[in-house]
Motif scaffolding. Structure first.
Motif, PDB file in Angstrom:
ATOM      1  N   ALA A 282       0.837  -1.203   0.000  1.00 24.74           N
ATOM      2  CA  ALA A 282       0.000   0.000   0.000  1.00 24.74           C
ATOM      3  C   ALA A 282       0.875   1.258   0.000  1.00 24.74           C
ATOM      4  O   ALA A 282       0.549   2.261  -0.653  1.00 24.74           O
ATOM      5  N   LYS A 283       1.984   1.211   0.734  1.00 24.52           N
ATOM      6  CA  LYS A 283       2.909   2.358   0.720  1.00 24.52           C
ATOM      7  C   LYS A 283       3.464   2.584  -0.686  1.00 24.52           C
ATOM      8  O   LYS A 283       3.590   3.718  -1.138  1.00 24.52           O
ATOM      9  N   GLU A 284       3.753   1.476  -1.358  1.00 27.63           N
ATOM     10  CA  GLU A 284       4.257   1.589  -2.732  1.00 27.63           C
ATOM     11  C   GLU A 284       3.191   2.201  -3.638  1.00 27.63           C
ATOM     12  O   GLU A 284       3.477   3.059  -4.484  1.00 27.63           O
ATOM     13  N   ALA A 285       1.944   1.796  -3.440  1.00 31.64           N
ATOM     14  CA  ALA A 285       0.845   2.355  -4.243  1.00 31.64           C
ATOM     15  C   ALA A 285       0.714   3.856  -3.996  1.00 31.64           C
ATOM     16  O   ALA A 285       0.511   4.636  -4.929  1.00 31.64           O
ATOM     17  N   ALA A 286       0.852   4.263  -2.735  1.00 33.90           N
ATOM     18  CA  ALA A 286       0.761   5.694  -2.408  1.00 33.90           C
ATOM     19  C   ALA A 286       1.843   6.478  -3.151  1.00 33.90           C
ATOM     20  O   ALA A 286       1.589   7.552  -3.706  1.00 33.90           O
ATOM     21  N   ALA A 287       3.030   5.919  -3.186  1.00 33.12           N
ATOM     22  CA  ALA A 287       4.129   6.595  -3.884  1.00 33.12           C
ATOM     23  C   ALA A 287       3.833   6.705  -5.375  1.00 33.12           C
ATOM     24  O   ALA A 287       4.042   7.758  -5.996  1.00 33.12           O
ATOM     25  N   ARG A 288       3.325   5.621  -5.948  1.00 35.02           N
ATOM     26  CA  ARG A 288       3.023   5.643  -7.391  1.00 35.02           C
ATOM     27  C   ARG A 288       1.917   6.648  -7.713  1.00 35.02           C
ATOM     28  O   ARG A 288       1.864   7.215  -8.797  1.00 35.02           O
ATOM     29  N   VAL A 306      -7.696   4.270  -3.241  1.00 33.41           N
ATOM     30  CA  VAL A 306      -6.955   3.238  -3.976  1.00 33.41           C
ATOM     31  C   VAL A 306      -5.928   2.590  -3.049  1.00 33.41           C
ATOM     32  O   VAL A 306      -5.801   1.360  -2.990  1.00 33.41           O
ATOM     33  N   VAL A 307      -5.216   3.438  -2.296  1.00 36.31           N
ATOM     34  CA  VAL A 307      -4.180   2.925  -1.389  1.00 36.31           C
ATOM     35  C   VAL A 307      -4.810   1.994  -0.341  1.00 36.31           C
ATOM     36  O   VAL A 307      -4.291   0.899  -0.067  1.00 36.31           O
ATOM     37  N   GLU A 308      -5.922   2.406   0.223  1.00 35.75           N
ATOM     38  CA  GLU A 308      -6.573   1.549   1.226  1.00 35.75           C
ATOM     39  C   GLU A 308      -7.071   0.243   0.604  1.00 35.75           C
ATOM     40  O   GLU A 308      -7.054  -0.806   1.253  1.00 35.75           O
ATOM     41  N   SER A 309      -7.520   0.307  -0.639  1.00 34.70           N
ATOM     42  CA  SER A 309      -7.981  -0.930  -1.297  1.00 34.70           C
ATOM     43  C   SER A 309      -6.837  -1.935  -1.395  1.00 34.70           C
ATOM     44  O   SER A 309      -7.018  -3.138  -1.143  1.00 34.70           O
TER      45      SER A 309
END
Lengths: 436, 169
Positions: A282-288, A306-309
């Motif tokens: 999820a941290k990686e998604a937040a960065a992207r 999206v990050v929480e999903s």
């Protein structure tokens, strides 16, 4: 420049409401976020009922947040009755909350936000031009449906969740099925992150008070204490010291404040408060997604969803691992509890709080010695965000006054929609109309 | 996938008075012995979740409350989704709360296979907050149950024609 803007029945939010905005010579003369449907008197319906009925009644308040309402309800009942559920039960409830958070966010992102993204009016034309995208959203929604069906017997309105546990505990085989369903969703979730990497986010920042549960050990959805960076950690049963409700003349939904500030609840508030506990994926998604935390842009609530999903998918796998590892005792897997009512021998007051997809959800019940409910208080997330949406509109309007009328309208709708309001729970919400 | 089965699904909100009529009928049917080829679902306010459910069947009976605009409720109405869209346009009556027509529009836009759907409309009087049915609506519940029970196996046309067959499910 003068406008009388009535955003009447804002489209693509859950429910109906109006924004009334009168501007004279560049100044806002009047701004109201009106809730126009009469409130559903759910609280009154529970009063006078036996406490064992409360979770089933409140599960019907909303088809999108049924797990959250049921979870808050069983927690309130258990607090009132002095019942502590087993660790196994809590793990299963956390998986169910993850599933509901996933399906709610996905519905909002794919069916309500994505049409903005592709500049079409609704999901129907989007389905014609980009069927693969809409089908992916529906597949992810199905993931959550399947988890609910396996664990609590229904796609919606979870019949199996009850005070103390579940009417029938899932078996190891059930959990293996859940794991397969969750794992199968990972490729679609990765594509979802890719899709929303290009999400158009207006530049707008306004700091507010971000409120949520906080847990010392994990990303808090099911349990924790009440937190904002401006207030001390508060036990949930002291929630009246954390937030206050006030009646607003033009709205049938109450507004909520924490101290002297309006508040924001939901995905972005949770990420701002608890991002340290996000799983690595999820941290990686937040960065992207370009989501740098803490974040004060309410439009980024969509990215936060999206990050929480992503987090909910991987956290469900983590929780399943814990369930498989656990030594099982009293309320163990595969046990038939037969909905045995717990001992209802004491009067009490119980508060149950969970993080619903749209934010913190409070249920409070007072019961007498017969287990009959004498008082109810239910505070839904959307009501907590209303005052904050008004403040955001007040702040953004001067920044966009020079834009064409259609762009002003679109921006205000997108802003309101970013909060993912579910007015259906309390009322209904919005169609856009300029009145000049 | 349950393509060989008949789905009987009730829709509506149990907390909004007569809106829950379809759910009340499903709960009554759950107490009866139905054949294995019939799936019974309390759909509640499933919303978009209906896409997944409906696409899993070839034959579906949707039980929902209908609001007559004026006049006394005249009886249970049986119709197809096409009739519903047409009649909504005429301002005659509409399905309340759950937007079945929107769900079907979405499925059509995605070229999804849409099952043969018969809608059983239960006349409703009140759509206001409250648990339980009005007297005006409750009187149609036994008839609704009878209509479902009298259907021949998988023959929804029989239901549309008035459910006069004596063959049971």
């Amino acid at each position: 420049m003068s406008h009388d803007i009535h955003l009447h029945h804002i489209t693509r939010v859950e429910g109906h409401g109006n924004i009334v905005l009168n501007i004279r010579e560049g100044r806002i003369e009047e701004l109201r976020l009106e809730i126009v449907e009469s409130p559903r008197f759910f609280e009154v319906m529970v009063i006078g009922r036996h406490i064992t009925e409360a979770p089933h009644i409140t599960s019907r308040i909303c088809g999108i947040c049924a797990i959250s309402h049921t979870s808050a309800s069983v927690k309130a009942c258990e607090a009132a009755l002095g019942i502590t559920p087993s660790d196994t039960v809590v793990l299963l409830r956390k998986i169910l909350l993850n599933a509901e958070t996933l399906q709610s966010h996905i519905l909002h992102l794919y069916l309500l936000v994505a049409p903005d993204f592709f500049r079409v009016g609704s999901v129907i034309p989007l389905a014609k031009t980009h069927p693969d995208i809409v089908k992916r959203g529906l597949r992810l929604k199905k993931t959550a449906n399947e988890i609910c069906r396996i664990l609590v017997g229904r796609h919606v309105h979870p019949i199996g969740m009850t005070i103390g546990g579940f009417t029938k505990m899932p078996t190891q085989k059930d959990l293996q099925e859940v794991r397969k369903v969750v794992e199968a969703a990972i490729p679609d979730m990765e594509e979802t992150v890719r899709l929303f990497e290009g999400l158009e986010i207006p530049e707008f920042n306004r700091e507010t008070r971000y409120c949520s549960l906080r847990d010392e050990n994990e990303y808090a959805l099911y349990d924790g204490r009440l937190y904002s960076k401006d207030t001390p950690l508060t036990e949930v049963n002291q929630y009246r010291e954390f937030i206050t409700e006030e009646v607003i003349e033009y709205s049938t939904a109450k507004h909520v404040r924490s101290g002297d500030s309006s508040i924001m609840v939901g995905a972005l508030a949770r990420l701002n408060n608890n991002h340290a506990h996000l799983l690595p994926e999820a941290k990686e998604a937040a960065a992207r997604l370009g989501l740098s935390l803490p974040c004060t842009n309410p439009f980024m609530n969509n990215a936060a969803q999206v990050v929480e999903s992503v987090h909910c998918i991987y956290d469900s796998l983590r929780l399943l691992d814990l369930l498989f590892e656990k030594p099982h005792s009293p309320a163990s897997l595969g046990t038939e509890l037969n909905s045995v009512p717990p001992k209802l021998t004491r009067a009490g007051l119980g508060v149950g709080v969970v993080e619903a997809p749209r934010g913190t959800l409070y249920h409070e019940y007072g019961v007498d010695e017969r287990g009959m409910i004498q008082s109810v208080n239910c505070i839904i997330p959307t009501a907590q965000n209303l005052a904050n949406i008004e403040k955001d509109i007040r702040a953004i309007v001067p920044m966009i006054l020079g834009l064409p009328k259609e762009e002003i309208e679109r921006t205000l709708e997108m802003l309101t929609r970013a909060y993912d309001p579910c007015i259906s729970c309390s009322t209904h919400f919005l169609e856009v109309k300029f009145v000049e | 996938m349950n393509k060989d089965k008949l789905l009987v699904i009730g829709l509506g909100n149990l907390l909004m008075g007569d809106d829950g009529a379809g759910i009340h009928i499903v709960h009554e049917l759950q107490r009866r012995q139905l054949p294995d080829h019939v799936d019974l679902i309390d759909g509640g306010t499933a919303g978009v979740g209906l896409v997944d459910i409906l696409s899993s069947y070839r034959r579906v009976i949707v039980i929902d409350a209908i609001a007559d605009n004026g006049g006394d409720p005249s009886g249970i109405r049986l119709f197809s989704p096409d009739d519903l869209i047409l009649r909504e346009g005429e301002g005659d009556y509409s399905i309340h709360d759950v937007e079945l027509t929107s769900i079907l529009s979405l499925m059509k836009s995605l070229d999804m296979e849409i099952p043969d759907i018969t809608i059983m409309g239960i006349p409703a009087v009140t759509f206001t907050p409250g648990i339980g049915l009005s007297e005006g609506c409750r009187r149609f519940i036994p008839e609704g149950i009878d209509l479902i029970m009298k259907m021949r196996q998988g023959d929804t046309k029989n239901l549309k024609d008035g459910g006069n067959s004596h063959d049971c499910l």
